[in-house]
Design an enzyme around this catalytic site. Sequence first.
Site, PDB file in Angstrom:
ATOM      1  N   GLU A 101      39.520  67.090  59.502  1.00 21.14           N
ATOM      2  CA  GLU A 101      40.560  66.992  58.480  1.00 21.14           C
ATOM      3  C   GLU A 101      40.821  68.324  57.771  1.00 21.14           C
ATOM      4  OE1 GLU A 101      39.464  64.086  55.591  1.00 21.14           O
ATOM      5  OE2 GLU A 101      37.929  65.339  54.649  1.00 21.14           O
ATOM      6  N   HIS A 102      39.974  69.310  57.998  1.00 22.10           N
ATOM      7  CA  HIS A 102      40.147  70.603  57.341  1.00 22.10           C
ATOM      8  C   HIS A 102      41.023  71.561  58.137  1.00 22.10           C
ATOM      9  CE1 HIS A 102      36.019  69.479  55.545  1.00 22.10           C
ATOM     10  NE2 HIS A 102      36.967  69.122  54.717  1.00 22.10           N
ATOM     11  N   HIS A 103      40.992  71.445  59.484  1.00 19.12           N
ATOM     12  CA  HIS A 103      41.748  72.375  60.318  1.00 19.12           C
ATOM     13  C   HIS A 103      42.644  71.687  61.343  1.00 19.12           C
ATOM     14  CE1 HIS A 103      38.086  74.635  59.050  1.00 19.12           C
ATOM     15  NE2 HIS A 103      38.977  75.574  58.794  1.00 19.12           N
TER      16      HIS A 103
END
Length: 211
Positions: A101-103
């Site tokens: 979900e971060h990248h």
Amino acid sequence: MTLAEQPVKPPGGGRHPSPLHRVESMSTIDRVKAAAAVADLLAALGRDTGNPHLAETPRRVADAFIEMLTPQDFALTTFPNDEGYDELVVVRDIPFHSLCEHHLLPFQGVAHIGYLPGDRILGLSKFARVLEFFARDLQVQERLTKQVADWLQSELAPRGVGVVIEAEHLCMSLRGAQVSGSRTTTSAVHGSIRDDQRTRDEFFALCGLRA
């Protein structure tokens, strides 16, 4: 993630796990807007979206993300534990993939899922179904591990549950530290697998790990 739970009492007592499905409607997905957003991103990155080689890329990327973020609804299949089986059941090396979900880059690997049966035993293919359901979301590995363990403990009501996930994250392999081949291991355990040291050791040994 929100789960809609609909417990059903089986004939003769006992308990069936509730169906597992997302409350979010597919009607909230807008393929046209998603494709337009990809086109805007490509343009912002200096790519010529008029290039014939990129003409269908926004649509393809949008469809790929929609596919990777859409799990299949299902209900667990359980059976009465008529024989009173009380030893560990472990399914190893269940493959999975998810999206960081971060990248928005994939991470993938295998999960080992085990439990100590209570009144009911679980159809073995459903271990993979539960894992796939939670994996098809924007995730972090720690949350994914806990979601699978928590849901099985709550819905199956076993004497214990253990989940181990080993995965490689492309956000580490392809960017940043660029450490290709490194794997992250996470675990979540409940009940006797958490509280009884011998059972805990046996579970991790069956997973091919040290406790």
